[in-house]
Design a protein around this motif. Structure first.
Motif, short mmCIF file in Angstrom:
data_model
loop_
_atom_site.label_atom_id
_atom_site.label_comp_id
_atom_site.label_asym_id
_atom_site.label_seq_id
_atom_site.Cartn_x
_atom_site.Cartn_y
_atom_site.Cartn_z
N ALA A 8 0.72 -1.09 0.36
CA ALA A 8 0.16 -0.30 -0.56
C ALA A 8 0.92 0.90 0.21
N MET A 10 3.65 2.25 -1.78
CA MET A 10 3.58 2.21 -3.08
C MET A 10 2.84 3.08 -4.09
N HIS A 11 1.71 3.23 -2.97
CA HIS A 11 0.41 3.92 -3.99
C HIS A 11 0.06 5.33 -3.04
N THR A 12 0.69 5.71 -2.41
CA THR A 12 0.41 6.55 -1.30
C THR A 12 1.90 7.77 -1.26
N MET A 36 6.54 9.85 -4.30
CA MET A 36 5.87 8.62 -4.34
C MET A 36 7.49 7.54 -4.65
#
Length: 187
Positions: A8, A10-12, A36
Motif C-alpha cells: 500500500a 507504494m500507492h500513497t 511517491m
C-alpha cells in the motif's frame, strides 16, 4: 500462481517525516519523487565500477573541503518529498554528519545512465538538480564502442539551467569544479 500486489505504501505519497523514520534497508534501492516511491533496478557491476572510479578520483582531487561518495540520498525538497540517490555526490566535508544531505551541501552530482534510466538521467534529473541549485551535473553513458562518455554540465545562475560544458571520452580531464583526471576505460 497469483500475482503479487505492490504494498500500500507504494500507492500513497510519503512525507519527509515518514521517510526519515524508515530504516536504511527500507530506503535502499529507491528514490522518492513528488512523494511517491520509485524503485530503481539493481545496477550492473560495470555501472557500479564506473561510479566507484569516479567517486575515488573526485574524492582524492577534491581536497579537504569536499568529500565524494556513493549510495546516499540527496533531499531536493521536503514537500512534496523528493529524494534522489545520485551515483556519485561531491558534498561539503563539514556536512558529513548532517542528514539529510541538502542541495546547499552538494557541489556535483554524477549519474551513470543504465537501461531504464535514460529519460530520467538525461531530462528529469537534469531539471531537478538545476532547480535545486546544484552547481555541476555529470552524466556518464556508454558509447556504442563501449567507451564511457562523460557529459559535464554547469549551472548558469542567471537562467537556473545547466549549460553544456565538456564531453570526455574514456578519460576525464576536468578543470572544474576542481582539477581531476580519471581513466574510465580500465573497466
Amino acid at each position: 500462481m497469483s500475482a503479487e500486489i505492490a504494498p500500500a505504501w507504494m500507492h500513497t505519497q510519503i512525507t519527509a517525516e515518514q521517510y526519515d523514520a524508515w530504516t536504511p534497508e527500507q530506503c535502499a534501492g529507491i528514490e522518492i519523487v513528488d512523494g511517491m516511491v520509485s524503485v530503481a533496478p539493481s545496477a550492473t557491476k560495470r555501472h557500479n565500477r564506473l561510479a566507484r572510479l569516479l567517486a575515488n578520483a573526485l574524492d582524492h582531487a577534491a581536497g579537504p573541503d569536499w568529500n565524494a561518495d556513493t549510495d546516499f540520498d540527496v533531499r531536493l525538497q521536503d514537500v512534496p518529498l523528493t529524494n534522489r540517490r545520485p551515483d556519485v555526490v561531491v558534498y561539503r566535508a563539514d556536512t558529513i554528519d548532517i542528514s539529510p544531505t541538502r542541495p546547499e551541501h552538494v557541489l556535483l552530482v554524477v549519474e551513470v545512465v543504465s537501461p531504464g534510466s535514460e529519460t530520467t538521467d538525461r531530462v528529469v534529473k537534469v531539471d531537478q538538480y538545476a532547480r535545486a541549485g546544484i552547481a555541476f551535473y555529470w552524466r556518464v553513458e556508454l558509447a556504442a564502442t563501449g567507451v564511457p562518455l562523460v557529459y559535464t554540465h554547469v549551472l548558469d545562475p542567471a537562467s537556473g539551467l545547466y549549460r553544456d560544458a565538456d564531453v570526455f571520452a574514456g578519460e576525464v580531464k576536468a578543470v572544474v569544479p576542481f582539477p581531476v583526471t580519471v581513466e574510465l576505460t580500465i573497466i
